[in-house]
Design an enzyme around this catalytic site. Structure first.
Site: not given
Lengths: 149, 394
Positions: B298, B348
């Site tokens: 991440y 994102y």
């Protein structure tokens, strides 16, 4: 104008925090915010095992005691880390604002602004001390300054 | 190998994304049902067969509205896994748990957001004359928000600077993560930065957001949706696609947690939550860090990739910058990382697009295909209570 020049031109005795989101508080934490009004930096202490803790909470994670009192911090410490916040800005801050993660000498860490110094003067480990800026009847903000030398 | 009842018992059998953009031009609910219905078609499963539905917090869509629009008449399992971007792999964890425990047969996991055009997550809160509502989150925020720490970037900056101080990591070291991910994005047609690789000089010229984090250390802002269909491995074998087996899945929280990148933990230089996730994933799967072909880590911030490489044992503490400099996370490297370009390069979607990339890699349909990819480790947001999965080609 460079950031240093801007910082040199600011009157740091007048800190305007108007527009900031103010701290939410409960019976677990109001001692801290009330202490600031009296220009005291209070740290919660477990009366069971004497462990200091910040941010505060109702229970001691070391001994699970619900009993606590507070001690006065001398307000001295060192910069454990720090950042300079650039846009996007939250309302109510000098821009760009320096935020320090201060390791108080008593052994807890606290987040607060470092005032009166351009960012290029800061180092991890730099010595700082607290001062209090009254903003409203029920709102005094703790700030830190670099200790000369 | 494995002893955990959850391990290897459920599989991702359908996956889909919408396009990724800066302005989708349609509602978040529409994005959700578009992605979910595409994932169900991919799986060869009718909406009426869905009995579980899960997203994670900060998704604005009501589960009921999603089910109503899809034509899902009944649900036996529904949830919203907490902690925003930390919850992504947690939806798969809960799906696998629901399936292996008999709570549900077919669980859909989704994330849909107009994060750039509607609700920008990286912005500080608006002015407020009175104290915030006394929620648990507001009480945690009280120790930093009144001092100007009110964005993810500013929270991560305090941890990043301390890490850089202790291990001699530089802004250029952070920049090499972004440059590597933009290299992958440049050859991924789904990536916002397709065809637009980045130089280290361009990274160094980008403005500071929260010193030491520059603009190009921060992930993009994007609109889009991603959805997955999860079912038992027995049922997966009767479906058309190559199943992607959830070999291991877990959530992970750490010590003394306040807000993002808790500044009060004794050691703030690591990624303790991810360390806890990794420990469980290795144990459940019986694999070690040498037994995965790629990782999706991440990347809300470039710094998070460095911290996670160390936390998961791909390198030692303080060595991630050198690991990246050696080319290990790049094409043909020892551990290709974020091969879609990540959130710095592709989009994102709160980490859910990274899970989609892992599925593509294991189906061997990725634009930047890792040769013979058969196992991938995926993490959700670092420095918050989080989650992770270990996925394998079935």
């Amino acid at each position: 104008m460079t950031i240093s020049t801007v910082y040199d031109s600011v009157d740091w005795d007048t800190i305007v925090t108007e527009g900031r989101v103010l701290p939410a508080r409960t019976a677990d934490s109001e001692y801290f915010w009330n202490g600031l009004i009296e220009h005291r930096l209070l740290i919660q202490r477990c009366t069971g095992c004497q462990t200091l803790r910040h941010p505060p909470g109702p229970m001691c994670p070391q001994c699970q005691s619900l009993e606590w009192d507070t001690v006065d911090s001398a307000g001295s410490g060192s910069l454990y880390s720090w950042t300079v916040v650039h846009p996007p800005y939250a309302p109510g801050f000098f821009q760009p604002s320096i935020v320090g993660l201060v390791a108080l000498d008593e052994g807890v860490r606290m987040v607060a602004n470092v005032i009166g110094t351009p960012p290029d003067a800061l180092n991890v480990g730099a010595q700082v001390s607290v001062f209090f800026a009254d903003q409203a009847e029920d709102w005094t903000v703790p700030q830190f300054r670099l200790v000369a030398g | 190998m494995s002893v955990a009842p959850i391990a290897g018992r459920a599989a991702i059998v359908g996956a889909a994304t919408t396009e990724f953009s800066k302005n989708s031009g349609r509602s978040e609910l529409r994005l959700a049902v578009e992605a979910i219905s595409a994932a169900l078609r991919d799986a060869g499963i009718e909406p009426a067969a869905v009995d579980g539905l899960n997203s994670f917090t900060m998704d604005n869509n009501e589960i009921t509205a999603v089910a109503r629009n899809l034509g899902v008449p009944r649900l036996t399992f529904f949830a919203q896994t907490p902690w925003g971007g930390g919850g992504g792999c947690g939806t798969l964890t809960h799906a696998a748990a629901a399936i292996t425990s008999g709570l549900a047969d077919v669980v859909v996991c989704f994330r849909a957001m107009n994060e750039r055009s509607q609700q920008r997550l990286g912005q500080p809160p608006a002015s407020s004359a009175s104290p915030a509502m006394v929620t648990g989150r507001a009480l945690d925020n009280a120790w930093s928000q009144p001092f100007g720490i009110s964005t993810a970037a500013s929270m991560m900056a305090l941890a990043a600077r301390r890490h850089m101080h202790e291990y001699g990591v530089t802004s250029e070291d952070l920049g090499r993560v972004t440059v590597q991910e933009r290299d992958y994005a440049a050859t991924n047609p789904n990536a916002w930065f397709h065809g637009r690789p980045l130089t280290l000089d361009e990274h160094q010229a980008s403005r500071m957001i929260a010193d030491p984090l520059r603009l190009l250390d921060c992930c993009q802002e994007s609109d889009g949706a991603v959805a997955f269909v999860v079912t038992s491995i027995e049922r997966a074998r009767d479906l058309p696609s190559t199943p992607v087996v959830i070999e291991a899945a877990t959530q992970g929280a750490g010590s003394n947690h306040v807000q993002m990148a808790t500044p009060y933990r004794e050691d703030i230089t690591g990624a303790e939550e991810i360390e806890n996730v990794g420990r469980v994933l290795w144990r459940q799967s019986g694999r070690t860090s040498a037994d995965v072909d790629l990782a999706i880590l991440y990347d809300h911030f470039s710094f998070a990739v460095l911290a996670q490489l160390e936390a998961l044992g791909f390198c030692q503490r303080g060595e991630a910058a050198e690991f990246v400099r050696s080319g290990a996370i790049g094409r043909g490297g020892q551990l290709p990382v974020n091969t879609n370009g990540g959130q710095l390069g592709e989009a994102y979607i709160h980490g859910f697009n990274g899970i989609a990339e892992a599925v593509r890699q294991l189906r061997r349909t990725a634009p930047n295909q890792v040769a013979d990819a058969s196992a991938a480790l995926v993490t959700s947001g670092s420095h918050v209570p989080t989650s992770g999965v270990l996925l394998a080609r079935g």
